[in-house]
Write an enzyme that holds these catalytic residues in place. Structure first.
Site, mmCIF file in Angstrom:
data_model
loop_
_atom_site.group_PDB
_atom_site.id
_atom_site.type_symbol
_atom_site.label_atom_id
_atom_site.label_comp_id
_atom_site.label_asym_id
_atom_site.label_seq_id
_atom_site.Cartn_x
_atom_site.Cartn_y
_atom_site.Cartn_z
ATOM 1 N N GLY A 46 0.846 -1.153 -0.178
ATOM 2 C CA GLY A 46 -0.067 0.030 0.057
ATOM 3 C C GLY A 46 0.918 1.242 -0.062
ATOM 4 O O GLY A 46 2.151 1.173 0.230
ATOM 5 N N GLN A 51 3.076 9.953 1.600
ATOM 6 C CA GLN A 51 4.449 9.231 1.777
ATOM 7 C C GLN A 51 5.372 9.528 0.642
ATOM 8 O O GLN A 51 6.505 9.251 0.756
ATOM 9 C CB GLN A 51 4.408 7.623 1.708
ATOM 10 C CG GLN A 51 3.251 7.444 2.941
ATOM 11 C CD GLN A 51 3.261 5.645 3.114
ATOM 12 O OE1 GLN A 51 2.320 5.276 2.530
ATOM 13 N NE2 GLN A 51 4.275 5.030 3.968
ATOM 14 N N CYS A 94 5.693 -0.157 7.747
ATOM 15 C CA CYS A 94 5.252 0.856 6.950
ATOM 16 C C CYS A 94 6.491 1.300 6.131
ATOM 17 O O CYS A 94 7.490 1.404 6.742
ATOM 18 C CB CYS A 94 4.820 2.015 8.062
ATOM 19 S SG CYS A 94 4.770 3.607 7.168
ATOM 20 N N LEU A 95 6.518 1.662 4.964
ATOM 21 C CA LEU A 95 7.617 2.276 4.065
ATOM 22 C C LEU A 95 8.227 3.396 4.554
ATOM 23 O O LEU A 95 9.163 3.580 4.223
ATOM 24 C CB LEU A 95 7.012 2.086 2.617
ATOM 25 C CG LEU A 95 6.367 0.950 1.999
ATOM 26 C CD1 LEU A 95 5.930 1.181 0.557
ATOM 27 C CD2 LEU A 95 7.386 -0.040 1.907
ATOM 28 N N HIS A 136 -4.729 1.330 7.765
ATOM 29 C CA HIS A 136 -3.303 2.116 7.598
ATOM 30 C C HIS A 136 -3.065 3.187 6.809
ATOM 31 O O HIS A 136 -2.534 4.183 7.094
ATOM 32 C CB HIS A 136 -2.408 0.828 7.450
ATOM 33 C CG HIS A 136 -0.900 1.265 7.469
ATOM 34 N ND1 HIS A 136 0.032 0.767 8.435
ATOM 35 C CD2 HIS A 136 -0.171 2.003 6.686
ATOM 36 C CE1 HIS A 136 1.239 1.166 8.118
ATOM 37 N NE2 HIS A 136 1.058 2.134 7.078
ATOM 38 N N GLU A 137 -3.515 3.131 5.533
ATOM 39 C CA GLU A 137 -3.451 4.029 4.677
ATOM 40 C C GLU A 137 -4.387 5.130 4.879
ATOM 41 O O GLU A 137 -3.746 6.466 4.523
ATOM 42 C CB GLU A 137 -3.695 3.676 3.190
ATOM 43 C CG GLU A 137 -3.047 2.504 2.555
ATOM 44 C CD GLU A 137 -1.485 2.502 2.861
ATOM 45 O OE1 GLU A 137 -0.873 3.550 2.796
ATOM 46 O OE2 GLU A 137 -0.770 1.493 3.234
ATOM 47 N N HIS A 140 -2.823 7.432 7.205
ATOM 48 C CA HIS A 140 -1.690 8.186 6.433
ATOM 49 C C HIS A 140 -2.351 9.623 5.987
ATOM 50 O O HIS A 140 -1.725 10.582 6.183
ATOM 51 C CB HIS A 140 -1.051 7.628 5.287
ATOM 52 C CG HIS A 140 0.125 6.853 5.985
ATOM 53 N ND1 HIS A 140 1.156 7.247 6.533
ATOM 54 C CD2 HIS A 140 0.523 5.337 5.543
ATOM 55 C CE1 HIS A 140 2.107 6.266 6.493
ATOM 56 N NE2 HIS A 140 1.849 5.259 5.907
HETATM 57 O O1 K1U Z 1 1.791 2.334 3.846
HETATM 58 C C1 K1U Z 1 2.864 1.908 3.857
HETATM 59 O O2 K1U Z 1 3.765 2.311 4.357
HETATM 60 C C2 K1U Z 1 3.030 0.521 3.343
HETATM 61 C C3 K1U Z 1 2.767 -0.612 4.034
HETATM 62 C C4 K1U Z 1 1.312 -1.071 4.015
HETATM 63 C C5 K1U Z 1 0.914 -2.197 5.255
HETATM 64 C C6 K1U Z 1 1.639 -3.384 5.614
HETATM 65 C C7 K1U Z 1 1.260 -4.205 6.523
HETATM 66 C C8 K1U Z 1 0.080 -3.711 7.460
HETATM 67 C C9 K1U Z 1 -0.604 -2.523 7.117
HETATM 68 C C10 K1U Z 1 -0.315 -1.623 6.051
HETATM 69 C C11 K1U Z 1 3.542 -1.824 3.586
HETATM 70 O O3 K1U Z 1 3.463 -2.108 2.313
HETATM 71 S S1 K1U Z 1 4.888 -2.222 4.449
HETATM 72 C C12 K1U Z 1 5.730 -3.667 3.571
HETATM 73 C C13 K1U Z 1 4.828 -4.834 3.656
HETATM 74 O O4 K1U Z 1 4.138 -5.015 4.719
HETATM 75 C C14 K1U Z 1 5.060 -5.816 2.643
HETATM 76 C C15 K1U Z 1 5.972 -5.741 1.344
HETATM 77 C C16 K1U Z 1 6.080 -6.821 0.429
HETATM 78 C C17 K1U Z 1 5.728 -7.911 0.474
HETATM 79 C C18 K1U Z 1 4.527 -8.071 1.562
HETATM 80 C C19 K1U Z 1 4.363 -7.054 2.650
HETATM 81 ZN ZN ZN Z 2 2.531 3.159 6.183
#
Ligand code: K1U
Ligand code: ZN
Length: 186
Positions: A46, A51, A94-95, A136-137, A140
């Site tokens: 996401g 971001q 979270c990225l 989560h998004e 943000h």
């Molecule tokens: O919003 C963001 O920072 C993105 C975040 C979204 C998220 C992940 C987990 C729970 C709620 C919301 C991410 O994508 S973190 C990376 C991640 O979880 C992932 C990356 C690659 C493959 C699988 C998972």
């Molecule tokens: Zn995030």
């Protein structure tokens, strides 16, 4: 299409409340393209526009597993219209807080109203990872980070670590695709 830099805490822009999108024009479509390129490259499941430093209420998502075809989803001006009393706990990442994962408890199911890329109003019922990721998004877009849902002690520790790194000008190590714990996929 262009890959953009992802803001990392303690960047103050992550605390901005994003503005609603008034018209889905070429600028918004270009933003969405850039968000997908950035999200897939990270990699993430996401991304909210803030971001990448754009304070607009735009969210991209793709919850497809590695072995499934891509399933891109776009949510413009998303808002939770209903949330269940029942909660579930998921280990979130979270990225904008690289390499930090922590359990967060949120409503287990939500309904979310949003505009699609054609400007048509939609409403979806979400459970599981979709419900977690949407919340989560949407957080943000309101300047809220998942660390706001954990204990103050843990939040202060992670903020301190990233503030120190930023002051020293240390680059945050980019995460490799195979660094992601298997249970975060799909
Ligand atoms: O919003 C963001 O920072 C993105 C975040 C979204 C998220 C992940 C987990 C729970 C709620 C919301 C991410 O994508 S973190 C990376 C991640 O979880 C992932 C990356 C690659 C493959 C699988 C998972
Ligand atoms: Zn995030």
């Amino acid at each position: 299409m262009a890959k953009r830099d992802i803001l990392v805490i303690p960047d103050k822009r992550l605390r901005l409340k994003s503005e609603p999108v008034l018209a889905i024009d070429a600028e918004i479509r270009a933003l969405v393209d850039d968000m997908f390129e950035t999200m897939y490259d990270a990699p993430g499941i996401g991304l909210a526009a803030i971001q990448i430093g754009v304070p607009k209420r735009v969210v991209t998502m793709d919850l497809a597993r590695k072995d499934e075809p891509k399933a891109p989803q776009v949510f413009i001006n998303p808002e939770v219209t209903w949330a269940s009393d029942e909660t579930s706990t998921y280990e979130e990442g979270c990225l904008s807080i690289p390499e930090y994962y922590e359990e967060v408890t949120r409503p287990k199911a939500v309904r979310v109203r949003y505009l699609d890329l054609d400007g048509k109003e939609q409403e979806i019922a979400a459970e599981g990872l979709l419900a977690t990721c949407l919340q989560h998004e949407i957080d943000h877009t309101n300047g809220i980070l998942f660390i706001d849902h954990i204990s103050r002690l843990k939040r202060e520790m992670v903020l301190k670590k990233f503030t120190k790194a930023a002051k020293r000008g240390e680059p945050v190590r980019p995460r490799a695709a195979n660094d992601v714990p298997e249970h975060h996929i799909g």
